[in-house]
Scaffold this active site. Sequence first.
Site, PDB file in Angstrom:
ATOM      1  N   HIS A  92      -3.752   5.729   3.772  1.00 35.02           N
ATOM      2  CA  HIS A  92      -4.465   4.511   3.369  1.00 35.02           C
ATOM      3  C   HIS A  92      -3.743   3.264   3.870  1.00 35.02           C
ATOM      4  CE1 HIS A  92      -6.371   1.635   0.508  1.00 35.02           C
ATOM      5  NE2 HIS A  92      -7.389   2.436   0.676  1.00 35.02           N
ATOM      6  N   SER A 107     -11.840  -2.113   0.022  1.00 31.23           N
ATOM      7  CA  SER A 107     -10.456  -2.122   0.488  1.00 31.23           C
ATOM      8  C   SER A 107     -10.388  -2.083   2.005  1.00 31.23           C
ATOM      9  CB  SER A 107      -9.652  -0.998  -0.138  1.00 31.23           C
ATOM     10  OG  SER A 107     -10.256   0.226   0.022  1.00 31.23           O
ATOM     11  N   ASP A 117       0.832  -1.198   0.000  1.00 30.41           N
ATOM     12  CA  ASP A 117       0.000   0.000   0.000  1.00 30.41           C
ATOM     13  C   ASP A 117       0.866   1.247   0.000  1.00 30.41           C
ATOM     14  OD1 ASP A 117      -2.270   1.855   0.771  1.00 30.41           O
ATOM     15  OD2 ASP A 117      -3.291  -0.062   0.724  1.00 30.41           O
TER      16      ASP A 117
END
Length: 541
Positions: free
Chosen positions: A216, A381, A185
């Site tokens: 994120h 996600s 990520d």
Amino acid sequence: MSALTYVFVVNAVLASFIAESNIQEKNLSSKLPQFKEKNVPNEYIVTYHSKYYTQVRNSFISKRLIRGNVLKWSIISRYNLASHYPSDFDILHISDTNYTLIEQTLSFIRAHPAVKGVSRHHYVQRLLSYNNTHSTTYNIRHPQGVARDKYAKSGQQQHVAASLYADVLWKLGITGKGVKVAIFDTGLTQNHPHFRNVKERTNWTNEKSSEDGVSHGTFVAGVIASSKECLGLAPDAELHIYKVFTNSQVSYTSWFLDAFNYAIYKKVNIINLSIGGPDFMDSPFVDKVLELSANNIIMISAAGNDGPIYGTLNNPGDQSDVIGVGSINFDNQIARFSSRGMTTWELPVGYGRIGLDIVTYGSQVEGSDVLKGCRRLSGTSVSSPVVAGVAALLRSGVSHKIELVNPSSLKQVLVEGAEKLANYNIFEQGQGKLNLLKSMQLLLSYKPKISLIPSSIDFTSSYMWPYSSQPLFYGSTAAIVNVTILNGISVTGKIIGQPRWVPDPHNFGRYLNISTSFSMTLWPWTGWMSVYIGKRVKSLL
Ligand SMILES: *[C@@H]1O[C@H](CO)[C@@H](O)[C@H](O)[C@H]1NC(C)=O
Ligand SMILES: *[C@@H]1O[C@H](CO)[C@@H](O)[C@H](O)[C@H]1NC(C)=O
Ligand SMILES: *[C@@H]1O[C@H](CO)[C@@H](O)[C@H](O)[C@H]1NC(C)=O
Ligand SMILES: *[C@@H]1O[C@H](CO)[C@@H](O)[C@H](O)[C@H]1NC(C)=O
Ligand SMILES: *[C@@H]1O[C@H](CO)[C@@H](O)[C@H](O)[C@H]1NC(C)=O
Ligand SMILES: *[C@@H]1O[C@H](CO)[C@@H](O)[C@H](O)[C@H]1NC(C)=O
Ligand SMILES: *[C@@H]1O[C@H](CO)[C@@H](O)[C@H](O)[C@H]1NC(C)=O
């Protein structure tokens, strides 16, 4: 060889069901990650059948380029942790403008016996339109008793670990210890207060900073393993952080390929992949995912955020060797944004698979914020790291018989433990809602086996919509169900003989004409069987 029994319930007179989607979701689409992909101008990825050192690889293609009369070319050097190991790909830059010549030379390279393929180099931009503003800090109390869903929603905070009863396992000492989880990520802040077992933070981008500038990656890591405030599922799992997206959310296929190779060298057990796109045509990426599975790495990936339209699954979540996860909210409703099956790889000539395996919480879930504290996020996600955390917990719960855990056996216990949600069909919910404790029980008593998804075909239930609305009548074309075969026994398997259809004489079975086609080889861990269900033209006498 293992015998399979398959149950068909097919009614000659079929009711028409239209599955009602229970859509009460806020309009979240503007806040969800989307992906934009492009070819990188002038760049090609050359993949090889084996891994070689740089010099050996370069000699393979440079000779062909010179013989092909391409003048302006170079092999792009890559400086990262994987550079010390042999690799199975190169990035080739060609700036000549004679495309006939380039195409000729690329075919010439493709024909090299060591070369597996040549494809365009892809650039991926993930578009996240949320901003990192609303943080909350609070203390979670350990829930007791039964009213979990209620507790989980009290005070408007959604605690995913509590809702899944993860604390029941924590009390038994099952906390993810000894399991290596890799997160691909945007990275993770150094010394983030929520994490107690970050083993490695690696950089695969071209950025000077390896901090998470987007939040994120931190959120995903938090859902998997935060041990403070907003608790993750497997607080003792060993985290391997792979920064593959820049702070402006850009990534390249080659960054993933290098990072994946490194994950194989490092023998990670579970990967949470933060890429997802409709692009199953990016063959180097797809092949690499297959190789990861073949190396016994369990991959969990998001179904995608392109719902409620059918046929919107993202790759690699739609691969049969990957666990594909969709989203529900805390009221057990399928999130509007959650992508729906079936898979689209097989189209237009073939017939898609279910593709979506299970669903779990993915709306307004709490996770770690970039520096400290918590925030909420929605999307598949979010659901995918929930399952990655669950996979880590499950694996750590059977450390005494770890050889039983592989991508197929883990998928088997997840789908068999899942609960069907009423009012949703198989393309919306896959095999149902994740049930951590039930899957843990199944894994504890697991014996290596072969199983099928779906495990039965029942055309009388709305769960099988739209199959259940398709009447079988004289002369109609056969209905096709593309079944996935999970082989929990070994990475490679072979189907011996033909599946056999034994009609039930008491249940009008003799009116059906059933035939199959299937993959002879099951690799890695999985295969498929297409079941054609039609009406017999001539009745059996
Ligand atoms: C949701 O929001 C997006 C972007 O703001 C918009 O394009 C879309 O039409 C909205 N959908 C619904 C169902 O309101
Ligand atoms: C491009 O390459 C082809 C194949 O080598 C050659 O036949 C052709 O003349 C070239 N075209 C130009 C404009 O140089
Ligand atoms: C997020 O915030 C930054 C700084 O306030 C701003 O420049 C940027 O445009 C914002 N992004 C979005 C998607 O709102
Ligand atoms: C990440 O790797 C790139 C490419 O080698 C390098 O330019 C960059 O400085 C590295 N960043 C960090 C933080 O190490
Ligand atoms: C991991 O997390 C990301 C969120 O960035 C998600 O999109 C992805 O599907 C998850 N699963 C895997 C296997 O990484
Ligand atoms: C079923 O799916 C497999 C795997 O994608 C595919 O190869 C096969 O052609 C599909 N079956 C049909 C009938 O399309
Ligand atoms: C069964 O279906 C196949 C095609 O799917 C057809 O060729 C065959 O004639 C059918 N058999 C009977 C007995 O109806």
